[in-house]
Design a protein around this motif. Sequence first.
Motif, short mmCIF file in Angstrom:
data_model
loop_
_atom_site.label_atom_id
_atom_site.label_comp_id
_atom_site.label_asym_id
_atom_site.label_seq_id
_atom_site.Cartn_x
_atom_site.Cartn_y
_atom_site.Cartn_z
N THR A 45 19.18 -18.97 -30.95
CA THR A 45 19.76 -18.91 -32.16
C THR A 45 19.20 -17.58 -32.93
N LEU A 46 19.71 -16.85 -33.74
CA LEU A 46 19.32 -15.49 -34.18
C LEU A 46 19.52 -15.62 -35.57
N ARG A 47 18.44 -15.19 -36.45
CA ARG A 47 18.80 -14.95 -37.77
C ARG A 47 18.07 -13.62 -38.34
N MET A 48 18.87 -13.16 -38.92
CA MET A 48 18.20 -11.51 -39.43
C MET A 48 17.37 -11.82 -40.60
N ILE A 49 16.46 -10.94 -40.89
CA ILE A 49 15.48 -11.10 -42.06
C ILE A 49 16.07 -10.12 -42.95
N ILE B 174 29.76 -6.76 -35.44
CA ILE B 174 29.29 -7.97 -34.45
C ILE B 174 27.97 -8.51 -34.65
N LYS B 175 27.74 -9.88 -34.96
CA LYS B 175 26.44 -10.33 -34.84
C LYS B 175 26.16 -11.10 -33.60
N TRP B 176 25.24 -10.45 -32.75
CA TRP B 176 24.93 -11.00 -31.48
C TRP B 176 24.85 -12.42 -31.54
N VAL B 177 25.62 -13.42 -30.79
CA VAL B 177 26.27 -12.68 -29.50
C VAL B 177 27.81 -12.89 -29.76
N PHE C 288 10.58 -16.63 -32.05
CA PHE C 288 10.14 -15.15 -31.81
C PHE C 288 10.40 -14.19 -33.21
N LEU C 289 9.19 -13.66 -33.50
CA LEU C 289 9.72 -12.53 -34.65
C LEU C 289 9.68 -11.30 -34.05
N GLY C 290 10.52 -10.23 -34.45
CA GLY C 290 10.51 -9.00 -33.94
C GLY C 290 11.74 -8.16 -34.30
N THR C 291 11.95 -7.08 -33.66
CA THR C 291 12.96 -6.10 -33.84
C THR C 291 14.01 -6.25 -32.75
N ALA C 292 15.38 -6.25 -33.19
CA ALA C 292 16.34 -6.09 -32.10
C ALA C 292 16.43 -4.63 -31.66
N ALA C 293 16.00 -4.44 -30.29
CA ALA C 293 15.90 -2.99 -29.91
C ALA C 293 16.99 -2.62 -28.94
N TYR D 32 31.56 -3.43 -17.62
CA TYR D 32 30.56 -3.39 -18.87
C TYR D 32 31.14 -2.09 -19.66
N ALA D 33 32.18 -1.59 -19.40
CA ALA D 33 32.94 -0.38 -20.25
C ALA D 33 32.90 -0.72 -21.75
N TYR D 34 32.89 -1.83 -22.09
CA TYR D 34 33.14 -1.88 -23.59
C TYR D 34 31.78 -2.05 -24.15
N MET D 35 30.71 -2.06 -23.54
CA MET D 35 29.19 -2.21 -24.14
C MET D 35 29.03 -1.38 -24.97
N ASP D 36 29.15 -0.03 -24.84
CA ASP D 36 28.81 0.96 -25.86
C ASP D 36 29.65 0.53 -27.30
N ARG D 37 30.68 0.27 -27.06
CA ARG D 37 31.32 -0.21 -28.16
C ARG D 37 30.69 -1.12 -29.28
N TYR D 38 30.18 -2.18 -28.18
CA TYR D 38 29.62 -3.41 -28.48
C TYR D 38 28.47 -3.19 -29.49
N ARG D 39 27.59 -2.17 -28.86
CA ARG D 39 26.35 -1.90 -29.22
C ARG D 39 26.65 -1.14 -30.72
N SER D 40 27.59 0.02 -30.69
CA SER D 40 27.86 0.53 -31.96
C SER D 40 28.19 -0.29 -33.22
N ALA D 41 28.84 -1.60 -32.73
CA ALA D 41 29.33 -2.27 -33.79
C ALA D 41 28.38 -3.39 -34.08
N SER D 42 27.05 -3.51 -33.51
CA SER D 42 26.34 -4.50 -33.69
C SER D 42 25.63 -4.40 -35.04
N MET D 43 25.65 -5.61 -35.77
CA MET D 43 24.84 -5.57 -36.91
C MET D 43 23.54 -6.05 -36.87
N VAL D 44 22.98 -6.08 -35.63
CA VAL D 44 21.52 -6.85 -35.46
C VAL D 44 20.52 -5.56 -34.90
N LEU D 45 21.23 -4.76 -34.17
CA LEU D 45 20.39 -3.63 -33.63
C LEU D 45 19.50 -2.79 -34.72
N GLY D 46 18.11 -2.72 -34.44
CA GLY D 46 17.29 -1.93 -35.42
C GLY D 46 16.87 -2.84 -36.58
#
Length: 257
Positions: free
Chosen positions: A253-257, A113-116, A222-227, A196-210
């Motif tokens: 809109t969000l773009r990964m570096i 999953i790419k947020w959002v 804004f330039l930063g790290t998806a925390a 929000y019981a599904y959100m742990d699965r959402y986070r674990s499948a995220s391609m942007v976190l970190g």
Amino acid sequence: MKMPHIESIQNKLSSKWKDTQIVLFETIDSTNSEAKRRLRKLVSGKTLLIAKTQTGGRGRLGRSFYSPKESGIYMTLVYSTTKPLAQVVSITSAAAVAVMEAIKETTGKQTVIKWVNDLYYQKKKICGILAETMPDSLQNNCTYVILGIGINLNTEEFPSELESIAGSLQSDCDPNQLIANITNKIFDFSENQQEYAYMDRYRSASMVLGKQVICAQGDKTFLGTAADITDNGALVVLLQDGNEILLDSGEVTLRMI
């Protein structure tokens, strides 16, 4: 690609959702737009709209969704909810998890999953989700959720502007089974009392976190790290100066570096 078929989809729905009205179009501008037209005419109830092709498929922020014939799934689910609007907004996150899990069950392929609201497979976007709402004009405490989902199953050619980012699942799965699995899961989520019981699965499948990201909001960048991603689907970005900002899905809109 095997084409969607109403009776086949109906037979594959769980007993709880057998009363869902299913409408299949050979071609239409947008299943989400058709859902809105139906609601304005007070045609309500749980509804699944499917198109074999769309001439004006829509995505977030006014973008279009490429919807060629006989290569993808283009569907919209409509249902009413009494949940507060703040919770309704998070339905995009729940839908992403539902579609991801339905794809895994039906095709055996794991997406991320790419947020959002996008699903990726082999580093290419294969699914977009558009969640919209409309007030229920007959019941003041109800809101209609209009949830559009477009999936590239076997799309081989894309417009030049999409070639570098869009991809396909390259699956010969039964689209009727996939549509039914998605419908079952989303309707199950809509009645789940554990918010929000599904959100742990959402986070674990995220391609942007970190990952380092560039977020654009209006004329600000804004330039930063998806925390982190909050339970209601907001993205927590750690900026280079050490401050954190919280971004909702609205105009970002969000773009990964």
